[in-house]
Design an enzyme around this catalytic site. Structure first.
Site, short mmCIF file in Angstrom:
data_model
loop_
_atom_site.label_atom_id
_atom_site.label_comp_id
_atom_site.label_asym_id
_atom_site.label_seq_id
_atom_site.Cartn_x
_atom_site.Cartn_y
_atom_site.Cartn_z
CD GLU A 9 -2.89 -1.28 2.29
OE1 GLU A 9 -2.79 -0.44 3.21
OE2 GLU A 9 -3.77 -2.16 2.26
CD GLU A 30 -3.53 -6.25 3.90
OE1 GLU A 30 -2.33 -6.14 3.57
OE2 GLU A 30 -4.11 -5.43 4.62
#
Length: 803
Positions: free
Chosen positions: A420, A497
């Site tokens: 991220e 994820e």
């Protein structure tokens, strides 16, 4: 008399446990360090008096020894435990026979900003707390009876520097390595398998030599491959190689007929033994793990291993070990992986940093598909004092060391260069992604490079636009899967994820029809008075979804290679959705103490071939309450539910269902589920109304452990009624006493808002359970643990320690 003097000579050259050095000697350097929070720069000198400092063995995490406190709220995301600055010192002697050798000290990880001195000489600094590194000691050492002092300053005072619990200190292993002047470099052997089939495997071995002899050399190199039993399978010996410079790189190609392939089900491991000779004299030997396997990821079909289509059924894992903190313990790691393996998990993502090498060794041995991750941030920060400030100076060195350290692990299938990352939102992401991918490919072009991305719209994702990723990893936003093939043509995909569902073990709120999402602002979050969330799979973080919804999306998308669920275990820090006094995560499929939450059995029913039947919730409610009963099951056509032998009906799962349910008017008694296939009973499970708490019941994961000063027994403490039924809301304060050759090194109960210390001889039960972790000493014998609580019958368990 001559014999007497010969014995004295042997003692003289075997100081502090060091025997006369062989061609390569690796010495455990974990024992008998001095530790203090005293910040005195004179600690680098040999004359400094550390007599009052604490003596301990490494690995060591000082944060986990502290108290949860509002004073540490700058580290709430990191667990609200103390950080700070501390020093370590160790005194040791080196035998005279090591004078012409090369001596290194190796650290697997120190959190954070470590600086190291030997005999007052500065060796260097390593800002990252996750990388492994070494320093040369030779030119600063004293030999014989004179003492050497190694001093390590660890500064974890600048906060916040992480979004999760990091631990503090020398929390991974340390060793001394003694080699000849000519030796294999650190992480200097790299074995790859350019061609693999069921009939034959080619093994290409790269050997990197380090020459400290200050002149040109001639060496021989031999690579030997042995099987799991130590039998030599193939050997290659190359003679008269020229080593002209300070380093040299050499290659050999070996072939194995009908190789045993490494797989999830049978993770077969060979070993590469690399030897270096001069004039037929062995001057170095180095061992490397080898797993032979081949894999592929296709745009339309996803992942295959050794030609077999395989869905990656993985979880993300932070590095802390619950009550043990970040201090490495192999048995604690192994226990976590055993629990996950029994659930059907076959993959681990090392979120979001280089892990301890021991966890990768275990993944090699146990059969897990690893996404090995390097960074949580690049140049743009996520926390005020995080690694971003060290990025420019250190990212290349840290990434290179990470790849070289880990690239021989067959369990690793993909390198993740980030999680991220904020540079995905602007063009700097293109430049940095290309740079990092190039570094990886230069050192290892046998695996895929990925990054865990949050944006699944191509125009918004500059990391994707770099074109440098072999595999697109996407976090969350499972609704977008159906557009992937259209939006990202000819790409390969992994759900890097998923989920971020929220549960507290054993806490049940009757489910609503819709998923309950957390608030973006924890200050406005609707709270339960006890800071828990429901264990039904119907609560999720605002950015995620439930376990069932996330798995359904991955399962039905054939082009998605698999998933890494957030997370396998609860972990310290990131206590979403609540602020203080919550201090650990709610995301785990398994709680912090290692007790499975109910959703564990949903995964087990989907991810294994074993028959599964699990019934929830408990059966202690107020009279007349309507209770929603769920059953997870597999290897059956249907489940019938009975209350006090009266049938409440048969339920069958639909194509995209993962549980069946009934609404039941509560009455005291026995709830029984029966699963059937083709009309025959597969499994039966009962949940009974528990009576008043009566006694404590102890059970250990292992009652025989090794007397090595490290091995552990995890002892489950259950509060039960007179008939042995777990009392589901029991919260008794349990006191522990121990006799024998061991100690209590941690206590826990899995409750995310418990503020009791982990280092104690007591623990309050949470929903009927708590845990005591017992560690063996180095003495063979018995350990007796007693657990007692006011108003309950106590229980005792005996653990045997063996060599």
């Amino acid at each position: 008399m001559k014999k007497f003097f010969y014995i004295l000579l042997l003692i003289a050259i075997s100081i502090d446990g060091f025997a006369q050095p062989k061609s390569r000697e690796t010495i455990n350097f974990n024992k008998s360090w001095k530790f203090s929070f005293e910040n005195n720069e004179k600690a680098i000198t040999n004359q400094f008096n550390d007599a009052n400092w604490r003596v301990l063995n490494l690995p060591h995490d000082w944060s986990i020894e502290g108290q949860f406190s509002e004073q540490h709220l700058s580290t709430t995301q990191g667990g609200a435990l103390p950080t700070g600055l501390a020093w370590y010192r160790k005194s040791f002697s080196m035998p005279m026979t090591a004078q012409n050798k090369v001596v290194w000290i190796e650290f697997d990880g120190v959190y954070r900003n470590s600086e190291v001195w030997i005999n007052g000489h500065y060796l260097g600094k390593r800002p990252s707390g996750y990388t492994s590194f070494r320093y040369g000691l030779s030119k600063f050492l004293k030999f014989g009876k004179e003492k050497n002092i190694i001093a390590v300053k660890v500064d974890n005072s600048e906060q916040p520097n992480s979004r999760w619990y990091t631990g503090s200190g020398i929390y991974r292993n340390v060793r001394l390595v003694i080699t000849s002047q000519i030796a294999i470099d650190k992480w200097g052997v790299f074995a790859t398998t350019p061609k693999v089939s069921q009939e034959e495997a080619e093994i290409k071995v790269e050997v990197n030599l380090l020459n400290r002899a200050k002149k040109n050399q001639v060496v021989d190199i031999q690579n030997i491959i042995v099987d799991s039993g130590g039998k030599v399978i193939v050997s290659e010996h190359t003679k008269n190689l020229s080593l002209k410079d300070s380093t040299g790189k050499y290659f050999q190609l070996l072939k194995i007929k009908k190789p045993q392939l490494w797989s999830i089900e049978k993770p077969y491991l060979y070993k590469v033994i690399t030897k270096v000779f001069q004039q037929n004299h062995e001057i170095d030997v180095y061992e490397s793990t080898l797993g032979i396997r081949f894999f592929n990821i296709e745009t339309e079909k996803g992942f295959s291993l050794n030609g077999k289509p395989t869905k990656i059924q993985g979880v993300c894992m932070h590095h802390d070990l619950g009550a043990l903190g970040a201090a490495v313990n192999v048995r604690a790691m192994e226990r976590q992986l055993e629990i996950l393996k029994a659930m059907g998990c076959n993959g681990i993502r090392t979120a979001h940093n280089p892990p301890a090498p021991e966890i990768l060794d275990l993944c090699d041995k146990m059969g897990f598909i690893v996404m090995d991750e390097a960074f949580d941030m690049w140049k743009k920060r996520k926390s005020k004092k995080d690694y971003s400030s060290d990025w420019t100076a250190w990212h290349q060195k840290d990434l290179e060391d990470f790849i070289k350290r880990d690239r021989n692990h067959p369990s690793i299938f993909m390198w993740s260069i980030g999680n991220e990352i904020r540079e995905q939102f602007d063009s700097t992401g293109i430049t940095i992604t290309k740079e990092l991918a190039q570094i990886v490919k230069k050192l290892d072009n046998t695996r895929l490079v990925t990054s865990a991305l949050t944006e699944n719209v191509p125009d918004k994702n500059f990391i994707f636009q770099s074109g440098a990723l072999d595999l697109l990893g996407f976090n969350y936003k499972h609704e977008g899967y159906t557009d992937f093939l259209k939006n990202f043509p000819n790409q390969k995909f992994i759900a890097s994820e998923t989920a971020s569902a929220l549960e507290s073990r054993g806490r049940y709120e009757m489910p609503q029809e819709n998923i309950q999402f957390s608030s973006r602002d924890v200050k406005t979050q609707t709270r339960n008075a006890d800071w828990t969330t429901s264990a039904y799979d119907n609560v999720a973080a605002y950015w995620g979804t439930t376990h069932e919804e996330a798995w359904k999306a991955v399962k039905n998308a054939h082009f998605i290679s698999g998933t890494y669920v957030w997370t396998g275990f609860d972990y310290l820090g990131e206590p979403h959705p609540y602020p203080w006094p919550a201090r650990s995560s709610y995301f785990g499929i398994i709680d912090l103490a290692g007790f499975p939450k109910d959703v564990y059995y949903m995964y087990q029913s989907e991810w294994t071939e074993k028959p599964v039947l699990h019934l929830l919730p408990h059966w202690n409610w107020e009279k007349g309450k309507t209770v929603e009963v769920w059953a997870y099951y597999s290897q059956a056509d249907e489940v019938e539910l009975f209350l006090n032998d009266k049938s409440l009906g048969i339920r069958k799962k639909g194509v995209n269902d993962f549980h069946v349910k009934w609404s039941v008017n509560y009455e005291v008694g026995t709830l029984k589920a029966v699963s059937r296939k083709d009309g025959k009973i597969v499994l039966t499970e009962e949940v009974k109304t528990a009576g008043k708490a009566f006694k404590i019941k102890l059970s250990a994961d292992r009652q025989s452990i090794k007397a090595n000063g490290e091995d552990l027994s995890f002892i489950k403490v259950s509060i039960v009624d007179e008939n042995g039924n777990l009392v589901p809301e029991a919260n008794h304060l349990v006191n522990f006493s121990l006799e024998g050759v061991g100690s209590i090194v941690g206590v826990d109960n899995g409750y995310q808002a418990s503020l009791e210390p982990f280092k104690a001889n007591y623990r309050r039960a949470f929903n009927g359970l708590c845990l005591a972790i017992v560690q063996a000493s180095e003495k063979v014998g018995k350990i007796t643990l007693k657990a007692s609580a006011e108003g309950l019958q106590s229980d005792t368990i005996m653990i045997e320690t063996t060599k």
